[in-house]
Design an enzyme around this catalytic site. Structure first.
Site, PDB file in Angstrom:
ATOM      1  N   SER A   1       0.851  -1.182   0.000  1.00 54.80           N
ATOM      2  CA  SER A   1       0.000   0.000   0.000  1.00 54.80           C
ATOM      3  C   SER A   1       0.891   1.237   0.000  1.00 54.80           C
ATOM      4  O   SER A   1       2.004   1.202   0.530  1.00 54.80           O
ATOM      5  CB  SER A   1      -0.894  -0.025   1.244  1.00 54.80           C
ATOM      6  OG  SER A   1      -1.751   1.093   1.276  1.00 54.80           O
ATOM      7  N   CYS A   2       0.402   2.324  -0.609  1.00 56.07           N
ATOM      8  CA  CYS A   2       1.148   3.590  -0.587  1.00 56.07           C
ATOM      9  C   CYS A   2       0.126   4.704  -0.416  1.00 56.07           C
ATOM     10  O   CYS A   2      -0.855   4.534   0.307  1.00 56.07           O
ATOM     11  CB  CYS A   2       2.009   3.738  -1.845  1.00 56.07           C
ATOM     12  SG  CYS A   2       1.086   3.758  -3.402  1.00 56.07           S
ATOM     13  N   ALA A   3       0.333   5.839  -1.057  1.00 53.43           N
ATOM     14  CA  ALA A   3      -0.637   6.925  -0.917  1.00 53.43           C
ATOM     15  C   ALA A   3      -1.809   6.731  -1.876  1.00 53.43           C
ATOM     16  O   ALA A   3      -2.969   6.896  -1.503  1.00 53.43           O
ATOM     17  CB  ALA A   3       0.028   8.281  -1.147  1.00 53.43           C
TER      18      ALA A   3
END
Ligand code: THJ
Length: 104
Positions: free
Chosen positions: A63-65
């Site tokens: 997951s990231c932004a």
């Protein structure tokens, strides 16, 4: 490359039943400002496939932004021969916008 796009419902369900480990590939200051509870930090900028936590019985979900760096992480992991194919395509922005609990 194999990519499974998980949405917030899939991530919530996986966290609730313990079947996934969210690996957050944002930078430490972004993680510190707020992250998905139970997620672990592994910034893409220092990405080392060998540093991906060993999570027996769990599916690793990057997951990231907003789904760009997590896709890159999938690419790196698969290039290193790892069997990781899932990311939260909406990322933390989607999580926070939809009222997901935030840990700091
Ligand atoms: O985190 S992001 O690369 O999607 S902006």
């Amino acid at each position: 490359m194999i990519v499974k796009d998980l949405d917030i419902d899939a991530v919530r369900a996986g966290l609730a039943d313990g079947s996934i480990l969210v690996v957050d590939v944002r930078e430490p200051h972004e993680f510190a400002a707020g992250h998905i509870p139970g997620s672990t930090l592994l910034p893409l900028s220092q990405f080392d496939p060998a540093a991906i936590p060993d999570a027996p019985g769990k599916r690793i979900v990057f997951s990231c932004a907003a789904g760009v760096r997590s896709l890159r992480a999938l690419e790196f992991a698969q290039s290193a021969g790892l069997d990781i194919d899932s990311h939260y395509f909406g990322g933390f922005k989607d999580w926070a916008m939809r009222g997901g609990p935030v840990e700091r």
